[in-house]
Design an enzyme around this catalytic site. Structure first.
Site, PDB file in Angstrom:
ATOM      1  N   THR A  18       0.447  -1.423  -0.222  1.00 25.27           N
ATOM      2  CA  THR A  18       0.203  -0.214   0.441  1.00 25.27           C
ATOM      3  C   THR A  18       0.849   1.298   0.111  1.00 25.27           C
ATOM      4  O   THR A  18       0.896   2.110  -1.069  1.00 25.27           O
ATOM      5  CB  THR A  18      -0.774  -0.217   1.224  1.00 25.27           C
ATOM      6  OG1 THR A  18      -1.347  -1.582   1.430  1.00 25.27           O
ATOM      7  CG2 THR A  18      -1.819   0.885   1.246  1.00 25.27           C
ATOM      8  N   SER A 113       5.799   4.278   8.696  1.00 22.35           N
ATOM      9  CA  SER A 113       4.411   4.945   9.177  1.00 22.35           C
ATOM     10  C   SER A 113       4.244   5.274  10.057  1.00 22.35           C
ATOM     11  O   SER A 113       5.430   4.802  11.171  1.00 22.35           O
ATOM     12  CB  SER A 113       3.630   5.240   8.375  1.00 22.35           C
ATOM     13  OG  SER A 113       3.303   5.135   8.296  1.00 22.35           O
ATOM     14  N   HIS A 114       3.653   4.654  10.663  1.00 24.23           N
ATOM     15  CA  HIS A 114       3.075   4.113  11.936  1.00 24.23           C
ATOM     16  C   HIS A 114       3.453   2.215  12.866  1.00 24.23           C
ATOM     17  O   HIS A 114       2.957   2.580  13.613  1.00 24.23           O
ATOM     18  CB  HIS A 114       0.733   4.341  12.014  1.00 24.23           C
ATOM     19  CG  HIS A 114       0.504   3.618  10.598  1.00 24.23           C
ATOM     20  ND1 HIS A 114       0.996   3.362   9.911  1.00 24.23           N
ATOM     21  CD2 HIS A 114       0.003   2.044  11.193  1.00 24.23           C
ATOM     22  CE1 HIS A 114       0.516   2.430   8.778  1.00 24.23           C
ATOM     23  NE2 HIS A 114      -0.422   2.220   9.867  1.00 24.23           N
ATOM     24  N   ASP A 277       1.636  10.569  13.498  1.00 24.42           N
ATOM     25  CA  ASP A 277       2.794   9.385  13.542  1.00 24.42           C
ATOM     26  C   ASP A 277       3.755   9.255  12.929  1.00 24.42           C
ATOM     27  O   ASP A 277       4.500  10.253  12.780  1.00 24.42           O
ATOM     28  CB  ASP A 277       1.858   7.792  12.855  1.00 24.42           C
ATOM     29  CG  ASP A 277       2.126   8.451  11.463  1.00 24.42           C
ATOM     30  OD1 ASP A 277       1.915   9.794  11.155  1.00 24.42           O
ATOM     31  OD2 ASP A 277       1.905   7.679  10.571  1.00 24.42           O
ATOM     32  N   ASP A 279       6.068   8.699  10.723  1.00 21.50           N
ATOM     33  CA  ASP A 279       6.238   9.733   9.610  1.00 21.50           C
ATOM     34  C   ASP A 279       6.019  11.170   9.210  1.00 21.50           C
ATOM     35  O   ASP A 279       5.858  11.552   8.788  1.00 21.50           O
ATOM     36  CB  ASP A 279       6.349   9.237   8.295  1.00 21.50           C
ATOM     37  CG  ASP A 279       4.986   8.271   7.921  1.00 21.50           C
ATOM     38  OD1 ASP A 279       4.289   8.190   8.415  1.00 21.50           O
ATOM     39  OD2 ASP A 279       5.670   8.581   6.686  1.00 21.50           O
ATOM     40  N   ASP A 281       2.037  11.569   8.554  1.00 18.54           N
ATOM     41  CA  ASP A 281       1.299  12.220   8.222  1.00 18.54           C
ATOM     42  C   ASP A 281      -0.149  11.784   8.418  1.00 18.54           C
ATOM     43  O   ASP A 281      -0.890  11.836   7.420  1.00 18.54           O
ATOM     44  CB  ASP A 281       1.312  11.609   6.428  1.00 18.54           C
ATOM     45  CG  ASP A 281       1.394   9.685   6.188  1.00 18.54           C
ATOM     46  OD1 ASP A 281       1.981   9.367   8.009  1.00 18.54           O
ATOM     47  OD2 ASP A 281       1.852   8.816   5.566  1.00 18.54           O
ATOM     48  N   ARG A 282      -0.075  10.659   9.610  1.00 16.24           N
ATOM     49  CA  ARG A 282      -1.242  10.274   9.729  1.00 16.24           C
ATOM     50  C   ARG A 282      -1.695  11.708  10.990  1.00 16.24           C
ATOM     51  O   ARG A 282      -0.611  12.687  11.323  1.00 16.24           O
ATOM     52  CB  ARG A 282      -1.458   9.349  10.239  1.00 16.24           C
ATOM     53  CG  ARG A 282      -1.238   8.498   9.874  1.00 16.24           C
ATOM     54  CD  ARG A 282      -1.509   6.522  10.203  1.00 16.24           C
ATOM     55  NE  ARG A 282      -1.469   5.576   9.219  1.00 16.24           N
ATOM     56  CZ  ARG A 282      -1.920   4.489   9.659  1.00 16.24           C
ATOM     57  NH1 ARG A 282      -2.118   4.308  10.701  1.00 16.24           N
ATOM     58  NH2 ARG A 282      -2.610   3.566   8.451  1.00 16.24           N
ATOM     59  N   THR A 344      -7.755   2.133  -1.425  1.00 13.43           N
ATOM     60  CA  THR A 344      -6.862   2.274  -0.250  1.00 13.43           C
ATOM     61  C   THR A 344      -5.525   2.808  -0.339  1.00 13.43           C
ATOM     62  O   THR A 344      -4.930   2.084  -1.227  1.00 13.43           O
ATOM     63  CB  THR A 344      -6.810   1.672   1.432  1.00 13.43           C
ATOM     64  OG1 THR A 344      -8.084   1.147   1.499  1.00 13.43           O
ATOM     65  CG2 THR A 344      -6.450   1.305   2.030  1.00 13.43           C
ATOM     66  N   LYS A 376      -0.800  12.737   2.634  1.00 13.39           N
ATOM     67  CA  LYS A 376      -1.502  13.113   3.203  1.00 13.39           C
ATOM     68  C   LYS A 376      -0.399  13.486   4.449  1.00 13.39           C
ATOM     69  O   LYS A 376       0.013  14.016   3.914  1.00 13.39           O
ATOM     70  CB  LYS A 376      -2.595  11.730   4.684  1.00 13.39           C
ATOM     71  CG  LYS A 376      -1.571  10.592   4.645  1.00 13.39           C
ATOM     72  CD  LYS A 376      -2.275   9.605   5.132  1.00 13.39           C
ATOM     73  CE  LYS A 376      -1.109   8.680   5.897  1.00 13.39           C
ATOM     74  NZ  LYS A 376      -1.138   7.386   4.818  1.00 13.39           N
TER      75      LYS A 376
HETATM   76  C1  G1P Z   1      -2.974   1.509   5.832  1.00 10.03           C
HETATM   77  C2  G1P Z   1      -4.179   2.275   5.654  1.00 10.03           C
HETATM   78  C3  G1P Z   1      -4.852   2.740   4.914  1.00 10.03           C
HETATM   79  C4  G1P Z   1      -3.018   3.814   4.576  1.00 10.03           C
HETATM   80  C5  G1P Z   1      -2.102   2.904   4.958  1.00 10.03           C
HETATM   81  C6  G1P Z   1      -0.945   3.662   4.564  1.00 10.03           C
HETATM   82  O1  G1P Z   1      -3.117   0.507   4.623  1.00 10.03           O
HETATM   83  O2  G1P Z   1      -5.143   1.528   6.197  1.00 10.03           O
HETATM   84  O3  G1P Z   1      -5.723   4.007   4.940  1.00 10.03           O
HETATM   85  O4  G1P Z   1      -3.105   4.722   2.958  1.00 10.03           O
HETATM   86  O5  G1P Z   1      -2.159   2.314   5.604  1.00 10.03           O
HETATM   87  O6  G1P Z   1      -0.803   4.596   5.826  1.00 10.03           O
HETATM   88  P1  G1P Z   1      -3.110  -1.090   4.854  1.00 10.03           P
HETATM   89  O7  G1P Z   1      -2.394  -1.371   6.085  1.00 10.03           O
HETATM   90  O8  G1P Z   1      -5.074  -0.768   5.508  1.00 10.03           O
HETATM   91  O9  G1P Z   1      -2.912  -1.419   3.929  1.00 10.03           O
HETATM   92 ZN    ZN Z   2       2.624   7.253   8.518  1.00 11.16          ZN
END
Ligand code: G1P
Ligand code: ZN
Length: 543
Positions: A18, A113-114, A277, A279, A281-282, A344, A376
């Site tokens: 993703t 990311s998170h 978060d 990085d 972006d959240r 997504t 984001k």
């Molecule tokens: C998750 C979130 C999605 C976001 C992505 C990156 O992806 O659901 O909205 O864009 O993290 O931050 P997922 O693990 O669901 O594929």
């Molecule tokens: Zn992030």
């Protein structure tokens, strides 16, 4: 300085998900792993000869080492220049901004990311294109293709650069400009928001708590909120970025930012709370005594953005990811704006933003942003909220109540089942897929299916089609459930179940979301057999 060509072999599983390639840190640290992937990025984008790239990351464990490798490989690939944040730090939105404002050809963001950081946690690498946004699928497919055919990579032999000193240095003829990670970003925020008004709000005694979760936004939030806007010292907590995020899970939701939730629900809560978060972006938004879901937050921002100078001219349109609640659609309908529904992942918003079809976008996973960058942007959302609060002078709770009364309340929740055996999770999805045609008309836990399909997206800008983007089941009366498997997890499969129901009656809009959604939660389990198939009796995470 010597350029070396190192023989290697394809390593399995280097498929960007993703949001880039995410793996356990030790996997990334294994011989050739990072190098193979970076060389494949270079191949996938048609080489880096003569190009200018941006490099930064969220400061997690291995960020500093990976940066040195990527710099050496950029030099060996013949790149003209790399612009890198001091100490290899750049939040994801700041990196997107630097790519755009400096006219770079693209950039590499080192982040998971998170996801937690540390030698036993996660690391990640993502390539962003010249619009500042995550590479679209046609590019990530090329990169993946290259990972499967790679036989060698090129790297310069050189000493580590001192990335703590601002200024310009060179590796093998390639220029490396080390920049302050915050200043360009802060300048952009100053253009979008009324800093004087927000400063006046703080000066009037307005209180706030921003939890940076020991992640990359600490320096940004401290410089902007406390430094420029005059928020009281101590407004930003956990503001020092740490390689392991202080042992925490840097995901701004009520579970992982529980400290902030406790403060905001307590007797002496400040007026406004927010978190970001790993990085940056959240974002998470909390008022005194009230949590604002990300789906609601993007709807409120779209409804009120005109109060901020950067959006005073109105919005071109809005967009949300498919599993995000339809609260945004209701605002769009009332304001006569186009509202796009995308798969997504932020990368799907890029074309809409580039084409001027959307100004504000959002995802239920705490992602909100606009056309100011192509990622984001956590702090951006916080500043837009602050600008709105400064203009309306109303508490968050009052803004939410009025919003729901006007547009209706989309009760919403996401239930995650983490680290499910991949086979079981895929089996659950396949069983649903197989029954899509026969579900309409059938009853589950007292609810009747109205329609069911698997979401596919036809990009209105470039005509590309993305299939298999989640199973949607709509029930009579407007409730819906969406099932999809995460594309960012690193262990087994994560099943995400997105639940939503619309309530138009203001007298019934102050219920607890889990209670309000109890019927649809039961129906979701009945239709997919979650408990039976996964062996889980309850979700691991509820947002
Ligand atoms: C998750 C979130 C999605 C976001 C992505 C990156 O992806 O659901 O909205 O864009 O993290 O931050 P997922 O693990 O669901 O594929
Ligand atoms: Zn992030």
């Amino acid at each position: 300085m010597e350029r070396m060509t190192i023989s290697t072999q394809p390593i399995e599983g280097q498929k960007p998900g993703t949001s880039g390639l995410r793996k356990k840190t030790r996997v990334f640290m294994a011989p050739h792993y990072l190098e193979n992937f970076i060389q494949s990025v270079w191949i996938g984008i048609g080489g880096v000869t003569g190009k200018t790239l941006v490099l930064g990351g969220d400061g997690r464990y291995f960020n500093d080492r990976a940066a040195q490798v990527i710099l050496r490989m950029a030099a060996a690939g013949g790149a003209k220049k790399v612009i890198i944040g001091q100490n290899a730090l750049l939040s994801t939105p700041a990196a997107s901004n630097v790519i755009r404002s400096r006219g770079a050809d693209g950039g590499i963001i080192m982040s998971a990311s998170h996801n937690p950081g540390g030698i036993d946690e996660d690391f990640g690498v993502k390539y962003n294109t010249r619009n500042g946004g995550p590479a679209p699928e046609e590019v990530t497919n090329q990169i993946f293709k290259a990972t499967k055919a790679i036989s060698a990579y090129e790297i310069c032999e050189s000493q580590d650069l001192d990335l703590s000193r601002l200024g310009t240095v060179h590796i093998d003829g390639m220029e490396v400009e080390i920049i302050d990670p915050v200043s360009d970003y802060a300048a952009l925020m100053r253009q979008l928001f009324d800093f004087d008004k927000i400063a006046a709000l703080f000066a009037s005694g307005f209180t706030m708590r921003f939890d940076a979760m020991h992640a990359v936004t600490g320096p940004y939030a401290t410089a902007i909120l406390e430094g420029e806007l005059g928020a009281a010292p101590g407004t930003v907590v956990n503001g020092e970025p740490k390689p392991d995020f202080g042992g925490g899970h840097p995901d701004p939701n009520p579970i992982w930012a529980k400290d902030l939730m406790d403060v905001m629900m307590g007797a002496d809560a400040p007026d406004f709370g927010a978190a970001s978060d790993g990085d940056g972006d959240r974002n998470m938004i909390v008022g005194r005594g009230i949590y604002v879901t990300p789906s609601d937050s993007v709807a409120v921002l779209a409804a009120n953005a005109h109060l901020a100078p950067g959006y005073a001219g109105g919005l071109k349109g809005v967009a949300r990811s498919m599993p995000t609640s339809k609260a945004l659609d209701r605002v769009a309908a009332a304001k006569g704006l186009d509202c796009y529904e995308t798969p997504t992942g932020w990368k799907f918003f890029g074309n809409l933003l580039d084409a001027g079809r959307a100004t504000i976008c959002g995802e239920e996973s705490a992602g909100t942003g606009s056309d100011h960058v192509r990622e984001k942007d956590g702090l951006w959302a916080v500043l837009l909220w602050l600008n709105i609060l400064a203009e309306t002078k109303k508490p968050v709770a009052e803004i939410m109540t009025a919003h729901w009364a006007e547009y209706g309340r989309n009760y919403y929740s996401r239930h995650d089942y983490e680290a499910v055996e991949t086979e079981k999770a895929e089996g659950l999805m396949q069983a649903l897929r197989d029954r899509l045609g026969t579900l309409p008309g059938q009853g589950f836990a007292g609810m009747t299916v109205e329609s069911a399909d698997e979401f596919a997206y036809d990009d209105p800008v470039d005509g590309s089609r993305s299939e298999g983007q989640g199973i949607r089941i709509n029930f009579d009366g407007g409730a819906r459930v969406v099932f999809r498997l995460s594309g960012t997890g690193t262990v087994g499969a994560t099943l995400r179940v997105y639940l939503e129901d619309l309530e138009l009656d203001p007298a019934k809009q102050d219920r607890d979301a889990q209670e309000a959604l109890a019927g649809i939660i039961a129906a979701a389990d009945a239709v997919a057999g979650i408990g039976e198939r996964t062996g889980r009796s309850a979700p691991d995470v509820i947002t």
